[in-house]
Design a protein around this motif. Structure first.
Motif, short mmCIF file in Angstrom:
data_model
loop_
_atom_site.label_atom_id
_atom_site.label_comp_id
_atom_site.label_asym_id
_atom_site.label_seq_id
_atom_site.Cartn_x
_atom_site.Cartn_y
_atom_site.Cartn_z
N ARG A 28 0.85 -1.19 0.00
CA ARG A 28 0.00 0.00 0.00
C ARG A 28 0.88 1.25 0.00
NH1 ARG A 28 -5.50 -1.20 1.18
NH2 ARG A 28 -5.72 -3.42 0.63
N VAL A 29 0.34 2.34 -0.53
CA VAL A 29 1.07 3.60 -0.58
C VAL A 29 0.32 4.64 0.24
CG1 VAL A 29 1.98 5.41 -2.08
CG2 VAL A 29 1.95 3.04 -2.88
N ARG A 30 1.02 5.26 1.16
CA ARG A 30 0.41 6.31 1.98
C ARG A 30 0.35 7.63 1.20
NH1 ARG A 30 -0.62 5.13 6.94
NH2 ARG A 30 0.41 3.45 8.07
N ASP A 84 1.67 10.34 1.79
CA ASP A 84 2.98 11.02 1.74
C ASP A 84 3.97 10.31 0.83
OD1 ASP A 84 3.71 8.76 3.15
OD2 ASP A 84 4.36 9.82 4.96
N GLY A 85 3.54 9.23 0.17
CA GLY A 85 4.40 8.53 -0.78
C GLY A 85 5.18 7.37 -0.22
N THR A 86 5.14 7.15 1.09
CA THR A 86 5.82 5.98 1.66
C THR A 86 5.03 4.72 1.35
OG1 THR A 86 4.72 6.29 3.79
CG2 THR A 86 6.89 7.27 3.52
N LEU A 87 5.74 3.59 1.21
CA LEU A 87 5.13 2.31 0.91
C LEU A 87 5.14 1.42 2.14
CD1 LEU A 87 6.36 3.36 -1.91
CD2 LEU A 87 6.21 0.97 -2.61
N ASN A 146 3.25 -17.10 11.21
CA ASN A 146 2.06 -16.36 10.79
C ASN A 146 2.45 -15.44 9.63
OD1 ASN A 146 -0.65 -16.36 11.35
ND2 ASN A 146 -0.53 -15.04 13.14
N SER A 147 2.11 -15.84 8.42
CA SER A 147 2.51 -15.09 7.23
C SER A 147 1.68 -13.82 7.09
CB SER A 147 2.32 -15.97 5.99
OG SER A 147 2.69 -15.30 4.82
N ILE A 148 2.34 -12.66 7.04
CA ILE A 148 1.65 -11.38 6.86
C ILE A 148 1.28 -11.24 5.39
CG2 ILE A 148 1.82 -8.88 7.10
CD1 ILE A 148 3.88 -9.35 9.31
N ARG A 149 -0.02 -11.08 5.10
CA ARG A 149 -0.46 -11.15 3.71
C ARG A 149 -1.10 -9.87 3.18
NH1 ARG A 149 2.25 -14.74 1.70
NH2 ARG A 149 0.76 -15.11 0.03
N HIS A 150 -2.05 -9.31 3.93
CA HIS A 150 -2.84 -8.19 3.40
C HIS A 150 -2.88 -7.03 4.38
CE1 HIS A 150 -4.45 -11.67 1.01
NE2 HIS A 150 -4.12 -10.79 0.08
N LEU A 151 -3.09 -5.83 3.81
CA LEU A 151 -2.94 -4.60 4.57
C LEU A 151 -4.15 -3.69 4.43
CD1 LEU A 151 0.67 -3.78 3.29
CD2 LEU A 151 0.07 -4.94 5.44
#
Length: 352
Positions: free
Chosen positions: A159-161, A163-166, A214-219
């Motif tokens: 995801r992109v905030r 302010d442009g950070t990912l 625990n695999s981190i998958r979605h945001l």
């Protein structure tokens, strides 16, 4: 100086030019991939009432899509690991470009545009070893202009905030490039990474040791952090939390009553945030759980093969399922908005 006649001529000419915004594609509120009864795949626009605004054919099963912030363009990605990303003009149904990752890279199902729409970022892995990469594409002609290290293995969602950070969900799983067989379940190290607009890794947060599988998958982005959904690769008899929230340097997982944890079957398929709530879905378990922004469990809703989730219009959330239904969801339950002869895929993407 521009006189009145010249100004009026310019306005008239502007009115004749085709608009490129999302209004020209039927003003969809959401976009999602689906399969029809004949086995054909397409990306669909969905209106606020659940009606369909467009359908653009896809070359195969779609997963998620990235939506341009201004133009009615969507980049649909193959279900991971995939070799296609297709840029679609959602006004006309035309395929503008086909994106192919460089040799030795695979798309991993997700992507996102920069806030000004000039760049597209794609979630990728190196085929050998599954090291994470962010592919960078110039959206003037969708030409690849570079890539960044994600700081982990097996990234999925990004995801992109504003302010442009990912923010990148590094799932931690190395897979066989041919058949997706996991290769490192005993040593996986998922993490949540943030990168600045130049690709520098700013933070990298790992789960507590007991949750290394625990695999981190979605945001889902929050105003003050990020919520993340996980998929458990450990013992199925362990009722582990599948929702986490990171705020600054703090990273916490959010437990639920044991019977609800088992209902998820160790698999969170999608996540969304709206208002003061977060929803996590499990198509395997046929449940959607609504939590507060503090992670506290509020309610578990049950619907077979429910997965797609996004902020709603007349309810906090809109959900989709594999039987073609579109639901409005809140702590009071599910309300059917529409049903189509489609099998919705995993993700529902909000426009704008």
């Amino acid at each position: 100086m521009t006189d009145r006649r010249t100004l009026l001529k310019g306005l008239a000419a502007a009115m004749l030019l085709p608009t490129r915004g999302w209004a020209a594609a039927g003003a969809p509120v959401w976009v999602a991939a689906a399969r029809d009864p004949d086995g054909r795949h397409a990306l669909h626009g969905i209106a606020a009432d659940g009606g369909l605004t467009f359908a653009v054919p896809l070359p195969g099963r779609g997963h998620a899509a990235a939506l341009h912030p201004e133009r009615a363009e969507a980049v649909a990605f193959a279900r991971r690991p995939g070799a296609f990303g297709v840029v679609l003009d959602c006004r006309t149904g035309a395929a503008i470009r086909s994106l192919t990752p460089p040799e030795g890279r695979q798309f991993n199902g997700h992507g996102a545009f920069s806030p000004d729409g000039t760049l597209l970022y794609t979630s990728e892995v190196a085929a050998e070893g599954s090291a994470g990469r962010v592919g960078i594409w110039d959206t003037r002609h969708y030409a690849r202009v570079g890539e960044w290290d994600t700081g982990g293995i097996g990234p999925h969602d990004l995801r992109v905030r504003p302010d442009g950070t990912l923010v990148v969900a590094n799932g931690g799983i190395a897979t066989d490039p041919q058949d997706r067989t996991p290769l490192n379940l005993g040593t996986m190290r998922p993490n949540l990474a943030t990168l600045d607009g130049g690709g520098t890794i700013l933070t990298r947060q790992e789960l507590p040791g007991a949750l290394w599988a625990n695999s981190i998958r979605h945001l889902a982005l929050l105003e003050d952090g990020v919520a993340f959904a996980m998929q458990w690769q450990g013992d199925a008899a362990e009722p582990v939390p599948l929702l986490g929230i990171a705020r600054g340097e703090d990273m916490a997982t959010c437990g639920v009553p044991e019977q609800d944890a088992f209902a998820m079957q160790g698999y969170a398929g999608s996540i969304a945030a709206a208002g003061d709530a977060i929803v996590v879905t499990s198509p395997r378990g046929g449940v959607a759980m609504i939590h507060g922004r503090d992670g506290a469990h509020r309610v578990t809703l049950r619907r077979a093969d429910v997965c797609g989730a996004a902020a709603g219009v007349d309810a906090p959330f809109t959900l989709t399922d594999g039987a073609g239904a579109i639901w409005a969801a809140d702590t009071g339950g599910l309300r059917l908005m529409a049903r189509h002869e489609l099998a919705w895929d995993n993700h529902l993407i909000a426009v704008g």
